[in-house]
Design a protein around this motif. Structure first.
Motif, mmCIF file in Angstrom:
data_model
loop_
_atom_site.group_PDB
_atom_site.id
_atom_site.type_symbol
_atom_site.label_atom_id
_atom_site.label_comp_id
_atom_site.label_asym_id
_atom_site.label_seq_id
_atom_site.Cartn_x
_atom_site.Cartn_y
_atom_site.Cartn_z
ATOM 1 N N GLN A 116 22.247 -47.229 -59.413
ATOM 2 C CA GLN A 116 21.630 -46.938 -60.709
ATOM 3 C C GLN A 116 20.125 -46.761 -60.558
ATOM 4 O OE1 GLN A 116 23.335 -46.469 -63.779
ATOM 5 N NE2 GLN A 116 21.317 -45.573 -64.186
ATOM 6 N N ALA A 117 19.516 -47.616 -59.718
ATOM 7 C CA ALA A 117 18.077 -47.488 -59.471
ATOM 8 C C ALA A 117 17.763 -46.151 -58.805
ATOM 9 C CB ALA A 117 17.585 -48.646 -58.604
ATOM 10 N N ALA A 118 18.630 -45.727 -57.895
ATOM 11 C CA ALA A 118 18.432 -44.441 -57.228
ATOM 12 C C ALA A 118 18.577 -43.291 -58.218
ATOM 13 C CB ALA A 118 19.434 -44.283 -56.087
ATOM 14 N N LYS A 119 19.583 -43.382 -59.086
ATOM 15 C CA LYS A 119 19.773 -42.333 -60.100
ATOM 16 C C LYS A 119 18.592 -42.302 -61.052
ATOM 17 C CE LYS A 119 23.110 -40.513 -63.432
ATOM 18 N NZ LYS A 119 23.245 -39.238 -62.718
ATOM 19 N N ASP A 120 18.133 -43.484 -61.463
ATOM 20 C CA ASP A 120 16.983 -43.560 -62.364
ATOM 21 C C ASP A 120 15.734 -42.967 -61.716
ATOM 22 O OD1 ASP A 120 18.559 -44.791 -64.253
ATOM 23 O OD2 ASP A 120 17.833 -46.816 -63.845
ATOM 24 N N ALA A 121 15.661 -43.010 -60.391
ATOM 25 C CA ALA A 121 14.521 -42.450 -59.664
ATOM 26 C C ALA A 121 14.602 -40.940 -59.512
ATOM 27 C CB ALA A 121 14.419 -43.094 -58.284
ATOM 28 N N GLY A 122 15.754 -40.362 -59.854
ATOM 29 C CA GLY A 122 15.931 -38.925 -59.675
ATOM 30 C C GLY A 122 16.431 -38.553 -58.292
ATOM 31 N N ALA A 323 7.638 -51.800 -44.734
ATOM 32 C CA ALA A 323 8.762 -52.040 -43.829
ATOM 33 C C ALA A 323 10.003 -51.309 -44.318
ATOM 34 C CB ALA A 323 9.033 -53.545 -43.746
ATOM 35 N N TRP A 324 10.937 -51.069 -43.391
ATOM 36 C CA TRP A 324 12.198 -50.431 -43.761
ATOM 37 C C TRP A 324 13.096 -51.401 -44.506
ATOM 38 C CZ3 TRP A 324 12.434 -45.458 -43.827
ATOM 39 C CH2 TRP A 324 11.649 -44.709 -42.931
ATOM 40 N N GLY A 325 13.194 -52.621 -44.020
ATOM 41 C CA GLY A 325 14.023 -53.615 -44.667
ATOM 42 C C GLY A 325 13.191 -54.572 -45.500
ATOM 43 N N TYR A 326 13.859 -55.613 -45.966
ATOM 44 C CA TYR A 326 13.179 -56.606 -46.795
ATOM 45 C C TYR A 326 12.211 -57.452 -45.976
ATOM 46 C CZ TYR A 326 12.477 -61.213 -48.830
ATOM 47 O OH TYR A 326 11.901 -62.378 -49.257
ATOM 48 N N VAL A 327 10.988 -57.603 -46.470
ATOM 49 C CA VAL A 327 10.050 -58.600 -45.965
ATOM 50 C C VAL A 327 9.406 -59.239 -47.194
ATOM 51 C CG1 VAL A 327 9.545 -57.442 -43.773
ATOM 52 C CG2 VAL A 327 8.131 -56.952 -45.774
ATOM 53 N N PRO A 328 9.060 -60.512 -47.112
ATOM 54 C CA PRO A 328 8.457 -61.167 -48.272
ATOM 55 C C PRO A 328 7.046 -60.647 -48.546
ATOM 56 C CG PRO A 328 8.453 -62.639 -46.377
ATOM 57 C CD PRO A 328 9.250 -61.437 -45.972
ATOM 58 N N ASN A 329 6.659 -60.702 -49.797
ATOM 59 C CA ASN A 329 5.301 -60.319 -50.213
ATOM 60 C C ASN A 329 4.946 -58.892 -49.815
ATOM 61 O OD1 ASN A 329 4.856 -63.036 -51.178
ATOM 62 N ND2 ASN A 329 4.559 -63.634 -49.032
ATOM 63 N N GLU A 330 5.898 -57.999 -49.945
ATOM 64 C CA GLU A 330 5.700 -56.595 -49.581
ATOM 65 C C GLU A 330 4.728 -55.911 -50.541
ATOM 66 O OE1 GLU A 330 5.459 -54.249 -47.536
ATOM 67 O OE2 GLU A 330 7.537 -53.639 -47.116
ATOM 68 N N ASN A 331 3.937 -54.982 -50.003
ATOM 69 C CA ASN A 331 3.060 -54.142 -50.811
ATOM 70 C C ASN A 331 3.712 -52.778 -50.972
ATOM 71 O OD1 ASN A 331 0.841 -55.989 -51.136
ATOM 72 N ND2 ASN A 331 0.329 -55.630 -48.988
ATOM 73 N N ASP A 361 19.706 -61.643 -50.821
ATOM 74 C CA ASP A 361 20.836 -61.878 -51.729
ATOM 75 C C ASP A 361 21.608 -60.623 -52.063
ATOM 76 O OD1 ASP A 361 18.979 -60.606 -53.351
ATOM 77 O OD2 ASP A 361 19.368 -61.899 -55.091
ATOM 78 N N GLY A 362 21.082 -59.445 -51.679
ATOM 79 C CA GLY A 362 21.807 -58.202 -51.914
ATOM 80 C C GLY A 362 21.375 -57.429 -53.130
ATOM 81 N N THR A 363 20.160 -57.678 -53.616
ATOM 82 C CA THR A 363 19.655 -56.937 -54.779
ATOM 83 C C THR A 363 18.270 -56.369 -54.499
ATOM 84 O OG1 THR A 363 18.607 -58.880 -55.794
ATOM 85 C CG2 THR A 363 20.921 -58.459 -56.359
ATOM 86 N N PHE A 364 17.906 -55.338 -55.263
ATOM 87 C CA PHE A 364 16.527 -54.858 -55.288
ATOM 88 C C PHE A 364 15.726 -55.781 -56.195
ATOM 89 C CE2 PHE A 364 17.910 -50.134 -54.675
ATOM 90 C CZ PHE A 364 18.049 -50.361 -53.307
ATOM 91 N N ASN A 365 14.451 -55.992 -55.850
ATOM 92 C CA ASN A 365 13.628 -56.823 -56.717
ATOM 93 C C ASN A 365 13.055 -55.996 -57.866
ATOM 94 O OD1 ASN A 365 11.080 -55.628 -55.912
ATOM 95 N ND2 ASN A 365 11.150 -56.854 -54.046
ATOM 96 N N ASP A 366 12.456 -56.696 -58.821
ATOM 97 C CA ASP A 366 11.975 -56.038 -60.038
ATOM 98 C C ASP A 366 10.933 -54.973 -59.752
ATOM 99 O OD1 ASP A 366 13.642 -57.657 -61.499
ATOM 100 O OD2 ASP A 366 12.082 -59.067 -62.121
ATOM 101 N N MET A 367 10.065 -55.211 -58.758
ATOM 102 C CA MET A 367 9.020 -54.233 -58.462
ATOM 103 C C MET A 367 9.618 -52.961 -57.874
ATOM 104 S SD MET A 367 5.855 -53.562 -58.778
ATOM 105 C CE MET A 367 5.061 -55.151 -59.058
#
Length: 483
Positions: A116-122, A323-331, A361-367
């Motif tokens: 859904q996030a990908a679709k919302d992004a176009g 980064a390609w994958g998840y890292v904490p405190n990403e910009n 956990d398997g989700t995209f974060n709010d940002m």
């Protein structure tokens, strides 16, 4: 017990500190091929043109490396650009890393949120990492037990992650790409446990151990066969690890990467793999990255955009953060920066594959979700200048930071990039691609016809007062006209 716990957490803390520093290191970036060979299969050519219409996709790196939030796979490899604590034994590090399979339990895994996030992004297509270089499989392969379906996540109803990712994005009408790493550092047939693992390459002489390499070739063939036959319609087989290639394809261009090159061929028999894959998936695009020839159906410059336009198929794969994958405190990059990259890439004939890494956990974060939504808001009204377009001979007015694309109905689109945070000017100008005398110029974001005039070799366009009133800033203005 206490000492062991401190030791383990020490490794995690150290790796998290250095992960971002090395994400863009030279050794981790695939360079772009300089030659291209058009496919001859009519079904492949047809699908390639369909893919060229999509322009914007998402690549998802997700695996064991999400647990501690570190660079994907690469710290398993011993090369000069990689840094690990010198007090930690290499074998201990490998055991710790591969042991993350016993901790990876993404209980909130939500592929529908991703799609859904990908679709919302176009976005119009996805490339999902079924297996990275570390050898951990995000699908229920029968070739090894080192997989997401053999651990704490095994009893989850969506444990066969790749299956549900592909299904979810397919329901959104997107083209489906399966990322697969040709090297597999967990396989005993690639990194033989008897030997040291000095670098990214196979760690034994294939010429002296043909049986072992043939076992690896069969392992690779069988895994790709599973993906092509058991996971629904697949449009793209996106093969990473360009150093695994026939020796005769190693050119000066490849040597310039700076990575070690063995004296033997790491040939996994791409003709056999491609034939099998296309029998299961007619017209399949095969992207054997940097191995120019019949199995690199489009090129994939990484974290970069070519300097000039290219008239053959290509795609810039660029991360939303660092980064390609998840890292904490990403910009994360701003939506405007991503939109500007998309405009430049499309005007130069390419597509943008944006990297977004889900959390542990398997989700995209709010940002991440917010950035993608902002990009989609721009594309929802300006996408006519992006989707289904091709290049123009005059594609860029450098002085005014304006790019041009061409529609299939012979229309021309001018995309005027605006500086981030800058107030929208009342007028904009460009040179080249002058509208035909008496023709209408339309502002795509509103559909309104705008006033314009020709001044010498320059076009001057007047923005509607209503648009200026409603928008303080804007990423880029898109205009359509007939030349």
């Amino acid at each position: 017990m206490k000492r062991k716990s401190i030791y383990t957490y020490g490794i995690v803390a150290l790796v998290m500190m250095v992960c971002v520093q090395y994400t863009h290191a030279q050794g981790n970036v695939h360079q772009q091929s300089t030659t291209y060979q058009w496919p001859s299969d009519p079904l492949v050519k047809e699908k390639l043109e369909t893919w060229r219409d999509q322009k914007f996709g998402m690549i998802i790196h997700w695996g064991l490396y999400a647990v501690p939030g570190i660079i994907e796979s690469w710290e398993l490899c011993s090369e000069d650009w990689i840094s690990r604590d010198s007090t930690i034994a290499y074998d201990d590090y490998k055991k710790w890393y591969w042991g993350l399979s016993k901790k990876f339990n993404p209980v909130n895994f939500n592929p529908d949120q991703w799609s859904q996030a990908a679709k919302d992004a176009g976005m119009r297509y996805v490339v999902f990492t079924t297996k990275h270089h570390d050898g951990f499989n995000m699908f229920d392969t029968k070739q090894t037990d080192f997989k997401i379906t053999n651990g704490p996540f095994a009893n989850h109803p969506k444990a066969n992650v790749a299956k549900y990712v592909f299904e979810s994005f397919r329901k959104q009408g997107m083209m489906i790409g399966a990322y697969y790493s040709k090297p597999d550092w967990h396989s005993e047939y690639y990194w033989w446990p008897r030997n040291a693992t000095a670098d990214r390459n196979v760690n034994y002489d294939i010429r002296k151990n043909p049986w072992r390499w043939n076992k690896f070739k069969d392992f690779t063939y069988n895994q790709i066969g599973e993906l092509m036959n058991e996971y629904g319609k697949i449009d793209i087989l996106w093969l990473d690890g360009g150093w695994v290639r026939p020796l005769e394809t190693v050119t000066d261009e490849v040597r310039a990467w700076g990575a070690a090159i063995p004296a033997w061929s790491q040939d996994i028999d791409m003709p056999r793999i491609a034939s099998m894959a296309r029998k299961a998936q007619p017209g399949l695009l095969v992207v054997d990255r940097t191995v120019h020839g019949p199995y690199e159906n489009y090129q994939t410059p990484e974290q970069s955009i070519p300097k000039e336009k290219l008239d053959h198929p290509w795609e810039s794969c660029i991360t939303l953060g660092n980064a390609w994958g998840y890292v904490p405190n990403e910009n994360y990059k701003s939506s405007t920066r991503v939109i500007h990259s998309l405009i430049e890439i499309v005007a130069k004939g390419g597509s943008l594959l944006l990297g977004v890494g889900p959390g542990t956990d398997g989700t995209f974060n709010d940002m991440q979700v917010q950035r993608l939504k902002e990009i989609g808001q721009w594309l929802s009204v300006n996408g006519g200048a992006i989707y289904n377009t091709r290049t123009t001979d005059y594609y860029y007015d450098k002085d005014r930071d304006t790019y041009f694309t061409a529609g299939k109905d012979n229309s021309i689109f001018a995309l005027v990039k605006l500086k981030e945070g800058q107030a929208i000017p009342a007028t904009v100008e460009w040179t080249g691609n002058i509208p035909a005398a008496g023709s209408r110029v339309k502002l795509l974001s509103t559909g309104a016809t705008v006033k314009w005039k020709k001044e010498g070799d320059k076009v001057k366009v007047y923005l509607p007062a209503s648009f200026l009133k409603q928008n303080n800033t804007y990423s880029a203005l898109a205009f359509a006209f007939q030349k």
